[in-house]
Design a protein around this motif. Sequence first.
Motif, short mmCIF file in Angstrom:
data_model
loop_
_atom_site.label_atom_id
_atom_site.label_comp_id
_atom_site.label_asym_id
_atom_site.label_seq_id
_atom_site.Cartn_x
_atom_site.Cartn_y
_atom_site.Cartn_z
N HIS A 143 46.65 43.88 38.17
CA HIS A 143 45.52 44.72 37.76
C HIS A 143 45.96 45.80 36.78
N LEU A 144 47.16 46.27 36.97
CA LEU A 144 47.72 47.21 36.00
C LEU A 144 47.74 46.52 34.65
N MET A 145 48.17 45.27 34.66
CA MET A 145 48.21 44.48 33.45
C MET A 145 46.81 44.35 32.83
N ASP A 173 57.74 65.49 24.35
CA ASP A 173 57.01 65.55 25.61
C ASP A 173 57.36 64.34 26.46
N SER A 174 56.89 64.33 27.68
CA SER A 174 57.33 63.27 28.57
C SER A 174 56.81 61.90 28.15
N TRP A 175 55.67 61.89 27.50
CA TRP A 175 55.15 60.59 27.08
C TRP A 175 56.04 59.94 26.03
N SER A 176 56.42 60.73 25.05
CA SER A 176 57.28 60.11 24.02
C SER A 176 58.66 59.82 24.59
N ALA A 177 59.08 60.61 25.54
CA ALA A 177 60.36 60.31 26.20
C ALA A 177 60.26 58.94 26.87
N LEU A 178 59.14 58.74 27.53
CA LEU A 178 58.94 57.47 28.21
C LEU A 178 58.99 56.31 27.22
N ARG A 179 58.32 56.52 26.11
CA ARG A 179 58.30 55.45 25.12
C ARG A 179 59.70 55.17 24.59
N GLU A 180 60.43 56.24 24.35
CA GLU A 180 61.78 56.02 23.83
C GLU A 180 62.67 55.35 24.86
N LEU A 181 62.47 55.74 26.09
CA LEU A 181 63.26 55.13 27.16
C LEU A 181 63.01 53.63 27.22
N VAL A 182 61.74 53.29 27.14
CA VAL A 182 61.36 51.88 27.17
C VAL A 182 62.01 51.13 26.02
N GLN A 191 52.09 63.32 34.34
CA GLN A 191 50.84 63.36 35.09
C GLN A 191 50.23 64.76 35.05
N ARG A 192 51.08 65.78 35.20
CA ARG A 192 50.59 67.15 35.17
C ARG A 192 49.96 67.44 33.81
N ALA A 193 50.56 66.87 32.77
CA ALA A 193 50.04 67.10 31.42
C ALA A 193 48.85 66.21 31.11
N GLY A 194 48.48 65.35 32.07
CA GLY A 194 47.33 64.50 31.83
C GLY A 194 47.60 63.34 30.89
N MET A 195 48.87 62.99 30.73
CA MET A 195 49.18 61.89 29.84
C MET A 195 49.40 60.58 30.60
N ILE A 196 49.70 60.71 31.88
CA ILE A 196 49.96 59.52 32.69
C ILE A 196 48.96 59.49 33.85
N ARG A 197 48.41 58.32 34.11
CA ARG A 197 47.43 58.23 35.18
C ARG A 197 48.04 58.64 36.52
N ALA A 198 47.18 59.15 37.37
CA ALA A 198 47.68 59.77 38.60
C ALA A 198 47.98 58.76 39.70
N ASP A 199 47.42 57.56 39.58
CA ASP A 199 47.56 56.64 40.70
C ASP A 199 48.78 55.72 40.62
N ILE A 200 49.72 56.09 39.82
CA ILE A 200 50.96 55.31 39.81
C ILE A 200 52.14 56.24 40.11
N ASP A 207 50.84 51.16 27.97
CA ASP A 207 49.43 51.46 27.72
C ASP A 207 48.66 51.52 29.03
N ALA A 208 49.08 50.68 29.96
CA ALA A 208 48.38 50.67 31.24
C ALA A 208 48.67 51.93 32.04
N LEU A 209 49.81 52.52 31.80
CA LEU A 209 50.18 53.72 32.56
C LEU A 209 49.55 54.98 31.99
N ALA A 210 49.07 54.87 30.76
CA ALA A 210 48.50 56.05 30.10
C ALA A 210 47.22 56.49 30.81
#
Lengths: 206, 206
Positions: A184-186, B86-95, B143-152, B188-191
């Motif tokens: 579902h995430l997918m 920010d943490s979002w771009s960090a995440l992207r770079e990490l990926v 998540q605190r910054a509202g960039m990542i969904r809260a349910d993961i 994208d799904a985590l955003a």
Amino acid sequence: MPTDDAAPLRADARRNLEKIMSAARDVVVEHGLDAPMELVARRAGVGVGTLYRRFPTREALLGAVAEAYVADLVTATRRIIDGAVDSWSALRELVDWCASPGQGALAAALADLPVAQVQALPAFARSRHEWLELLDGLVTDGQRAGMIRADIGTGDLVALLTVFTCHPDQLPRHVADQPARYLHLMLDALAATAPRATPLPGTPPS
Amino acid sequence: MPTDDAAPLRADARRNLEKIMSAARDVVVEHGLDAPMELVARRAGVGVGTLYRRFPTREALLGAVAEAYVADLVTATRRIIDGAVDSWSALRELVDWCASPGQGALAAALADLPVAQVQALPAFARSRHEWLELLDGLVTDGQRAGMIRADIGTGDLVALLTVFTCHPDQLPRHVADQPARYLHLMLDALAATAPRATPLPGTPPS
DNA sequence: GGCAACCGGAATGCCTCATTCCGCTTGGAG
DNA sequence: CTCCAAGCGGAATGAGGCATTCCGGTTGCC
């Protein structure tokens, strides 16, 4: 499945054949494509000899399982599509079906993993093609309706289904435990949204 | 890695040790955790005997590789986090880093797959814990910054990284070919987005 | 009742490794 | 320059796992 133009099976033999096919399917779903034949036999409550009388080689058995499996997949997919109000909900239902326990999307795995012998079976190839066509319709429709993002293809869907539903040994515990969660995430990832900041890297596979 | 409090190695031996470690890392990335020892030896241009003089068992070698690998992962992750806006771009770079060729996120796999012997190594456990903590910070911040969904949760991130970067043999061709594509899709799904029609099934793993 | 079709499962043969062994080499200390 | 312990390569060994075969004993079914 052995061709049935030969002499008809004795009643007990037919019964055993069914037990074997069913056991084989379960075992393959649980243990992957290289599960030992003896596991299948034990699961079917049958000796290995019995199994070999029906299927001359491991490949033959796997082939039979594969054919039956993809055929099922096509049937289920068609049923879901026919009953759904739009392609998006069809997609969601399909995903749930694939994630349901004991179901596995092994067929998807079979459809992608390189098991030459199996891929070559005409019945298998035909069903697989049919299935891909169904999915293609789903994706195309969804995209036309603006429900699915435009930069992905059917191949992406197949790849993702395959990844999240292959047998548990090859997946991180969390994913194996709740395939539905990740499927579902997918789906969320495939949904159309506002234009994204960065385009998806790579190209959708055919 | 063997403790260095023993007699110092002869120059050629030290050279070989390095070749072995490097080869082992490559081989494990390419062929998975159960790659044959001889592959490692051949890749290192060395006889198996040489390999066994340095590492008494297969486990010892894998352990050494694992320790080095997770340590690298921590270093790279820390560097990326420190340099990102920010943490979002960090995440992207990490990926991207994890998906880069020859890199693999094998460490992530090691961190999740049940290789008891390896998990037990203190240095490994320490680094792994450190890494998880870094990821946790990333996710929480996002998540605190509202960039990542809260349910993961962080566990979801680890699971996804693991799935898409394990060794190619276990992945559908398409995914193995362009891991970055699929990792970004999942990103994208985590955003965070507008509230979703249906909640994600299941629970985020710890 | 009789026998061909069936059965179970022990035995066989093959293959894939991890690990060991040993005769030959070679840094590098003296 | 010598010498020998530390190194080296790689054939050989041994164990484990598995597909497939075989055969003495059963059992549907005519």
